[in-house]
Design a protein around this motif. Structure first.
Motif, PDB file in Angstrom:
ATOM      1  N   LEU A 102      -5.778   3.996   5.658  1.00 52.53           N
ATOM      2  CA  LEU A 102      -6.053   5.409   5.971  1.00 52.53           C
ATOM      3  C   LEU A 102      -5.109   6.115   5.719  1.00 52.53           C
ATOM      4  CD1 LEU A 102      -7.838   4.947   9.421  1.00 52.53           C
ATOM      5  CD2 LEU A 102      -9.123   5.563   7.398  1.00 52.53           C
ATOM      6  N   ALA A 103      -3.851   5.851   5.816  1.00 52.19           N
ATOM      7  CA  ALA A 103      -2.659   6.608   5.487  1.00 52.19           C
ATOM      8  C   ALA A 103      -2.425   6.752   4.106  1.00 52.19           C
ATOM      9  CB  ALA A 103      -1.439   5.955   5.947  1.00 52.19           C
ATOM     10  N   SER A 104      -2.703   5.800   3.202  1.00 52.62           N
ATOM     11  CA  SER A 104      -2.643   5.749   1.833  1.00 52.62           C
ATOM     12  C   SER A 104      -3.876   6.542   1.304  1.00 52.62           C
ATOM     13  CB  SER A 104      -2.971   4.477   1.259  1.00 52.62           C
ATOM     14  OG  SER A 104      -2.501   4.385  -0.246  1.00 52.62           O
ATOM     15  N   CYS A 105      -5.039   6.814   1.940  1.00 52.35           N
ATOM     16  CA  CYS A 105      -6.114   7.696   1.567  1.00 52.35           C
ATOM     17  C   CYS A 105      -6.090   9.190   2.261  1.00 52.35           C
ATOM     18  CB  CYS A 105      -7.330   6.886   2.082  1.00 52.35           C
ATOM     19  SG  CYS A 105      -7.571   5.295   1.152  1.00 52.35           S
TER      20      CYS A 105
ATOM     21  N   LEU B 201       0.795  -1.318   0.211  1.00 54.32           N
ATOM     22  CA  LEU B 201      -0.029   0.004   0.142  1.00 54.32           C
ATOM     23  C   LEU B 201       0.759   1.219   0.112  1.00 54.32           C
ATOM     24  CD1 LEU B 201      -2.643  -1.045   2.599  1.00 54.32           C
ATOM     25  CD2 LEU B 201      -2.425  -1.558   0.282  1.00 54.32           C
ATOM     26  N   CYS B 202       0.846   2.196  -1.026  1.00 54.45           N
ATOM     27  CA  CYS B 202       1.617   3.280  -1.326  1.00 54.45           C
ATOM     28  C   CYS B 202       1.182   4.738  -0.640  1.00 54.45           C
ATOM     29  CB  CYS B 202       1.571   3.649  -2.533  1.00 54.45           C
ATOM     30  SG  CYS B 202       2.310   2.139  -3.636  1.00 54.45           S
ATOM     31  N   THR B 203       2.035   5.059   0.449  1.00 58.80           N
ATOM     32  CA  THR B 203       1.790   6.435   1.063  1.00 58.80           C
ATOM     33  C   THR B 203       3.065   7.257   0.482  1.00 58.80           C
ATOM     34  OG1 THR B 203       3.197   5.567   2.830  1.00 58.80           O
ATOM     35  CG2 THR B 203       0.840   5.082   2.781  1.00 58.80           C
ATOM     36  N   VAL B 204       3.041   8.475   1.010  1.00 59.45           N
ATOM     37  CA  VAL B 204       4.247   9.795   0.864  1.00 59.45           C
ATOM     38  C   VAL B 204       4.611  10.013   2.276  1.00 59.45           C
ATOM     39  CG1 VAL B 204       5.000  11.646   0.013  1.00 59.45           C
ATOM     40  CG2 VAL B 204       3.739  10.202  -1.515  1.00 59.45           C
TER      41      VAL B 204
ATOM     42  N   GLY C  45      -0.739   8.334  -1.038  1.00 58.17           N
ATOM     43  CA  GLY C  45       0.110   7.566  -1.990  1.00 58.17           C
ATOM     44  C   GLY C  45      -0.054   8.253  -3.412  1.00 58.17           C
ATOM     45  N   GLY C  46      -1.267   8.751  -3.564  1.00 57.73           N
ATOM     46  CA  GLY C  46      -1.266   9.439  -4.967  1.00 57.73           C
ATOM     47  C   GLY C  46      -0.564  10.978  -5.023  1.00 57.73           C
TER      48      GLY C  46
END
Length: 313
Positions: free
Chosen positions: A180-183, A152-155, A202-203
């Motif tokens: 939740l972090a990725s969103c 799952l991608c986050t920044v 992540g987006g």
């Protein structure tokens, strides 16, 4: 048997509805069950779909949940914007904090340390909470990660670097917290703290992150990109302008994966699906229409020689 990576991109609630229709078509028409994928990569809305799929939910389960009486035309979905402020003064503090978070996302000036803790507490980022989403994720998803690979991608807000939760050597918080972090859309929702890092959607780096699957010995990469468009079947000009960045980034990532020897299939909204999506990716109405349009347009794309040959492997 070919090794398959499934990549699910961002796109808000509308993008999640698009995933539901596209994934159902991928299984029913393309013959590829998401559970058979050796790796599932999710970003933002795609992280929701990815986590549910890896937690035992099938495409038909997600379809029934989306195309239901609650999701009928005119019916309103859950409240996705629970205010984190109660007074004008609180709103001002959070607006300043949210502006900072958004600015760090846009400008991308890496630093070794983030803002002082007291400053973050004085001007917290995020105007709203995902209260309903958090409650659903806690109820529907296990705390532990699945055995099958799920990324799952986050920044990281401080460094601007991508953090892939679930990958070897990366943090593995409770699964619902990772989603939740990725969103956590910058400036809109509160960033999520994981292992000392402040993580956002992540987006903010890429709507799909297809490049993560490149060079990892996957024979086939299937990417569902709700926020892109197919250059061979272009939507209206204004839609192209809005989605141009996502489409170009996706093309570059797909080219990288192909250079590493993978076959890449891109599932992107056709004009009919784009029209159903509209311009508000976070709306709480019309989900069933989006899912139906995604299913129909994806089914037509899958019934072409190139898709049939690639999926037959």
């Amino acid at each position: 048997m070919a090794r398959v990576a499934l990549v699910l991109g961002g796109g808000g609630t509308v993008g999640l509805s698009y995933h539901v229709g596209a994934l159902r078509a991928l299984e029913r028409v393309g013959g590829l069950r998401p559970a058979d994928a050796g790796l599932i990569i999710g970003t933002s809305a795609g992280s929701v779909a990815a986590a549910y799929l890896r937690s035992g939910w099938g495409t038909e389960d997600l379809w029934r949940l989306t195309v239901s009486p609650v999701a009928a035309p005119g019916a309103r979905g859950p409240n996705l914007f629970t205010p984190r402020f109660r007074t004008p003064h609180d709103l001002a503090r959070r607006t300043l904090g949210s502006t900072f978070v958004l600015g760090r996302t846009v400008v991308r000036t890496p630093s070794l340390v983030g803002p002082p803790g007291w400053l973050g507490r004085l001007f917290p980022g995020g105007l709203f909470e995902m209260t309903h989403a958090r409650e659903r994720f806690v109820a529907d998803l296990p705390r532990s990660w699945p055995d099958a690979p799920l990324w799952l991608c986050t920044v990281d807000m401080s460094s601007g670097r991508r953090v892939v939760l679930g990958r070897a050597g990366a943090p593995r918080p409770d699964l619902h917290r990772a989603v939740l972090a990725s969103c956590a859309i910058p400036g809109l929702y509160q960033p999520v703290r994981v292992d000392g890092r402040t993580l956002i959607d992540g987006g903010a780096r890429s709507q799909t992150n297809v490049d993560l699957a490149a060079g990892d010995d996957y024979d086939l990469i299937v990417a569902v990109a709700p926020m892109a468009f197919d250059p061979s079947d272009r939507p209206a000009t204004v839609v192209q302008l809005v989605r141009r960045g996502s489409t170009r980034r996706l093309a570059a990532e797909a080219a990288l994966a192909r250079r590493h020897g993978a076959e890449v299939l891109l599932i992107r909204p056709a004009p009919a699906a784009v029209e159903a999506q509209g311009f508000n990716p976070m709306r709480t109405t019309g989900w069933a229409r989006v899912a139906l349009a995604a299913y129909e347009t994806t089914a037509r794309a899958l019934d072409t020689p190139r898709f049939r040959e690639a999926l037959a492997a």
